[in-house]
Design an enzyme around this catalytic site. Structure first.
Site, PDB file in Angstrom:
ATOM      1  N   LEU A  11      16.159   3.017 -20.099  1.00 14.27           N
ATOM      2  CA  LEU A  11      15.146   4.092 -20.340  1.00 14.27           C
ATOM      3  C   LEU A  11      15.281   4.943 -19.173  1.00 14.27           C
ATOM      4  O   LEU A  11      15.078   4.498 -18.164  1.00 14.27           O
ATOM      5  CB  LEU A  11      14.099   3.517 -20.777  1.00 14.27           C
ATOM      6  CG  LEU A  11      13.511   3.007 -21.979  1.00 14.27           C
ATOM      7  CD1 LEU A  11      12.182   2.278 -22.057  1.00 14.27           C
ATOM      8  CD2 LEU A  11      13.515   3.850 -23.229  1.00 14.27           C
ATOM      9  N   ASP A  12      15.143   6.364 -19.491  1.00  8.88           N
ATOM     10  CA  ASP A  12      15.227   7.158 -18.502  1.00  8.88           C
ATOM     11  C   ASP A  12      13.769   6.843 -17.642  1.00  8.88           C
ATOM     12  O   ASP A  12      12.913   6.508 -18.180  1.00  8.88           O
ATOM     13  CB  ASP A  12      14.885   8.694 -18.955  1.00  8.88           C
ATOM     14  CG  ASP A  12      16.283   9.210 -19.410  1.00  8.88           C
ATOM     15  OD1 ASP A  12      17.296   8.615 -19.110  1.00  8.88           O
ATOM     16  OD2 ASP A  12      16.448  10.067 -20.154  1.00  8.88           O
TER      17      ASP A  12
END
Length: 268
Positions: A11-12
């Site tokens: 995930l960013d």
């Protein structure tokens, strides 16, 4: 109590939502589970872009003053036109490695590297809301492995004749796994070592059956597969998750012409 922990898709830093965590033997399944489609709730703001293509970055370009916000009709049309396979240029601030070093590290060192477009697919897309007063829209997106929603925000804005970036991103699904059955990440960070609620949140390896095509073999076949031997097994060609009759995991296998071979062995 283990050093073996992996995941099925990063995930960013700005993103929230579902992260599929693989513990112990399950880390061997990463290569297959990362192939799953992902579903996101995303918010795109129009009028400016940033170096990271999201709100964590620094604004690099802005639309001229007085540029009107895209209308709901134009946004719906542009999003609809982007559904399907495409070639997408990833963000320069990303975990993609070039020459053994992540792009975000190279970019922050001042290096300028142009990334080649990659084949991706936007499987489904729905516009949930448009707020013209702040030039934002909310989107429900289902996409393939390797699809960057930050790049989609950039490309959507370009299709609308402006600049854009993400202001929010939440992963709702990863293959068969959903937020509804997820363990709260904040609770994980607060939990003391050995906390039983954390241990209870770890699903057994056999639960991967809901995420991969699964076949069952008898004890003799399972024993042969345990030695790395091929066995006769009817079924459609492709990758399968193999279980014994008692639902004990055996391996990830490949079926070809009714012959099952081991791709990765598993210890229950």
């Amino acid at each position: 109590g283990t050093r073996q922990v992996g995941h099925a898709g990063t995930l960013d830093p700005m993103a929230t939502g579902l992260l599929v965590v693989l513990v112990g033997e399950a880390t061997k399944l990463s290569a297959w589970l990362t192939l799953d489609q992902k579903r996101y709730l995303a918010t795109v703001r129009f009028g400016a872009t940033t170096d990271t293509l999201d709100a964590d970055g620094t604004i690099t370009q802005c639309a001229p003053a007085g540029t009107p916000a895209p209308t709901p009709a134009r946004i719906h049309d542009a999003v609809r036109a982007m559904v399907g396979p495409s070639m997408q240029v990833p963000p320069v601030v990303s975990a993609i490695k070039v020459g053994g070093m992540a792009m975000h590290e190279r970019t922050r060192r001042g290096e300028i590297i142009e990334l080649a477009p990659r084949p991706v697919e936007l499987v489904r897309a729905r516009v949930l809301a448009v707020r013209e007063d702040v030039a934002e829209c909310d989107l429900d997106l289902t996409c393939s492995k390797g699809f960057y929603v930050r790049s989609f925000a950039r490309d959507l804005a370009e299709a609308l004749g402006t600049y854009g970036h993400l202001t929010a991103l939440r992963r709702l699904e990863s293959g068969a796994f959903t937020l509804e059955n997820a363990f709260d990440g904040d609770a994980l960070l607060r939990a003391p070592k050995g906390d039983e609620s954390v241990r209870a949140a770890v699903a057994p390896l056999a639960s991967v059956a809901r995420a991969m095509r699964t076949i069952t073999v008898d004890e003799a076949q399972a024993k042969a597969l345990g030695y790395g031997q091929r066995v006769a097994c009817e079924g459609e060609d492709g990758v399968v998750f193999v279980l014994r009759d008692d639902a004990t995991p055996v391996c990830v296998g490949t079926l070809s012409a009714n012959v099952l071979s081991v791709s990765r062995g598993l210890h229950a």
